[in-house]
Scaffold this active site. Sequence first.
Site, short mmCIF file in Angstrom:
data_model
loop_
_atom_site.label_atom_id
_atom_site.label_comp_id
_atom_site.label_asym_id
_atom_site.label_seq_id
_atom_site.Cartn_x
_atom_site.Cartn_y
_atom_site.Cartn_z
N ASP A 182 -35.30 -44.95 24.00
CA ASP A 182 -34.47 -46.12 23.76
C ASP A 182 -35.34 -47.25 23.18
OD1 ASP A 182 -32.73 -48.25 23.81
OD2 ASP A 182 -32.31 -48.16 25.96
N ALA A 183 -35.04 -47.65 21.94
CA ALA A 183 -35.83 -48.70 21.27
C ALA A 183 -35.22 -50.08 21.44
CB ALA A 183 -35.98 -48.37 19.78
N GLU B 156 -32.05 -43.81 20.95
CA GLU B 156 -31.07 -44.86 21.27
C GLU B 156 -31.42 -46.21 20.65
OE1 GLU B 156 -29.91 -44.87 25.38
OE2 GLU B 156 -29.73 -47.04 25.47
N TYR C 222 -39.81 -48.07 31.58
CA TYR C 222 -40.00 -49.42 31.04
C TYR C 222 -41.48 -49.70 30.84
CZ TYR C 222 -35.14 -50.55 32.02
OH TYR C 222 -33.77 -50.58 32.01
N GLU D 40 -24.89 -43.55 32.76
CA GLU D 40 -26.29 -43.92 32.93
C GLU D 40 -26.61 -44.13 34.42
OE1 GLU D 40 -27.45 -47.42 30.69
OE2 GLU D 40 -29.51 -46.69 30.58
N SER D 41 -27.87 -44.09 34.77
CA SER D 41 -28.31 -44.40 36.14
C SER D 41 -29.70 -45.02 36.08
CB SER D 41 -28.35 -43.11 36.97
OG SER D 41 -28.83 -43.38 38.26
N TYR D 42 -29.92 -46.08 36.89
CA TYR D 42 -31.25 -46.70 36.97
C TYR D 42 -31.77 -46.59 38.39
CZ TYR D 42 -29.49 -49.46 32.95
OH TYR D 42 -28.95 -49.88 31.77
N HIS E 16 -23.21 -47.29 29.39
CA HIS E 16 -24.40 -48.02 29.83
C HIS E 16 -24.12 -48.66 31.20
CE1 HIS E 16 -26.20 -52.12 30.22
NE2 HIS E 16 -27.30 -51.55 29.76
N ASN F 243 -25.55 -55.33 34.03
CA ASN F 243 -26.88 -55.94 33.95
C ASN F 243 -27.22 -56.22 32.51
OD1 ASN F 243 -28.57 -53.72 32.72
ND2 ASN F 243 -27.64 -52.64 34.41
N LYS G 27 -34.77 -40.99 30.63
CA LYS G 27 -34.86 -41.80 29.41
C LYS G 27 -36.00 -42.78 29.56
CE LYS G 27 -31.81 -45.17 28.31
NZ LYS G 27 -30.45 -45.65 28.08
N MET G 28 -36.70 -43.02 28.48
CA MET G 28 -37.82 -43.97 28.51
C MET G 28 -37.73 -44.93 27.34
SD MET G 28 -40.89 -41.42 27.25
CE MET G 28 -41.96 -42.69 26.55
N LYS G 29 -38.32 -46.11 27.54
CA LYS G 29 -38.32 -47.13 26.50
C LYS G 29 -39.37 -46.81 25.45
CE LYS G 29 -35.16 -49.47 28.51
NZ LYS G 29 -33.79 -49.43 27.93
N ASN H 274 -38.22 -54.13 28.33
CA ASN H 274 -38.02 -53.15 27.26
C ASN H 274 -38.64 -53.73 26.00
OD1 ASN H 274 -36.05 -54.80 25.91
ND2 ASN H 274 -34.44 -54.01 27.24
N GLU I 153 -24.16 -50.06 23.50
CA GLU I 153 -24.16 -50.84 24.75
C GLU I 153 -24.07 -52.33 24.51
OE1 GLU I 153 -28.27 -49.58 26.00
OE2 GLU I 153 -28.48 -51.72 26.41
N ASP J 26 -20.38 -50.43 27.54
CA ASP J 26 -20.37 -50.65 29.00
C ASP J 26 -19.08 -51.40 29.33
OD1 ASP J 26 -20.71 -51.70 31.59
OD2 ASP J 26 -22.86 -52.06 31.30
N LYS K 242 -9.17 -67.39 20.78
CA LYS K 242 -9.01 -66.87 19.42
C LYS K 242 -9.63 -65.47 19.32
CE LYS K 242 -9.62 -69.78 15.93
NZ LYS K 242 -10.31 -70.80 15.08
MG MG Z 1 -30.22 -48.89 26.07
#
Ligand code: MG
Length: 387
Positions: free
Chosen positions: A213-214, A239, A155, A341-343, A322, A53, A181-183, A19, A265, A292, A100
């Site tokens: 997503d940046a 994102e 990606y 989300e799904s990859y 996420h 991940n 979604k794309m990077k 990414n 995330e 997540d 703590k």
């Molecule tokens: Mg993301």
Amino acid sequence: MRVVEVRERAVPIASQIANAYIDFGKMTASVVAIETDLVRDGSPLTGYGFNSNGRYAQSGLLRERFIPRLLEAEPEELLEAGGENFDPHRVWAVLMRNEKPGGHGERSVAVGALDMAVWDLVAKIAAKPLHRLLAERFGDGEPAATVSVYAAGGYYHPGKDEAGLVEELEGYLGLGYTTVKMKVGGVPLTDDLRRIEAALGILDGDGSRLAVDANGRFDLPTAVEFGAAIEPYGLRWYEEAGDPLDYQLNARLAESYPLCLATGENLFSMQDARNLVRFGGVRPGLDVLQMDPALSYGLTEYLRTLAAIEAEGFDRRSLVPHGGHQFGLAIAAGLGLGGNESYPGVFQPFGGFADGIAVKDGEVGLPEVPGIGFEAKADLFAVMEAV
Ligand code: MG
């Protein structure tokens, strides 16, 4: 009823993808197994977990602190009143003994893996799928039959051009996804805009079916400039424009970008997530929150996060976790969240859902097996069983 043994193993989930911030060539994850003295079908009843991940295996923290605490606890310290099952909140308190507050670091990732295994156990002892147990305890009684999922990909990859991106995204549409979604942020703005337009070309030009997503890459001026450039596309969301802990950046960006922003995330505690909604300019009813549970101290903490966010005026449909894993999917179905989300094809075998349940029109169902459902995903369960 007692914990007999807790095992951990670091396993690779390396992928040749990148990414705007990291590449995943050396990524690992911890798999944990909590074995009890209960017997089901001739085998010791065992709960399994892993740490999502993106944050590497947590072998040191698990072996030096958290697993010994679990094993040193008196058996009854871990049980609910009546002793019929484990109490995840009491287990969590044992794990976090002598820790703590604040400065959460990655101990939340280690605790999250163990907490996942505890919830897997609790649902197995109750002989219910986790999504059903959660709906009964914390939802409206009945889990959602399906959960809205989007395919996260796009990606950067050496030599991958717009044609490669389009081919990848078309593959997701062919699998039954409707939103992808794309990077972005890894190449100059004009190149990213060309990539976005190529993606929109296979989505009927419908920006509501594309998120970007940046990965926290931009400073404020760059984030604002990028937002102004993509606003005409009407994208599903924008994102992690800036650093995940820079709440002021998110708040300033929200003043200039009128459409949906997504983030969260990389916030690993209830307190961090609450700070985001209190001070980050997050807009109820518009923006999306992506904490997540597996990375952020587990579902036990996520329930506190959910309560804190609802107390700040947000609907739980704003939450879309996420991770693209079965734990997030079960939580989304059981608690009535906005999606998951799904990859597809990435972060295997941890990414993805039960075998034989296909995505249809952007929705996926869940298996009716006790626990989180790992036993219904053969490649993942083979790794867990080996641990
Ligand atoms: Mg993301």
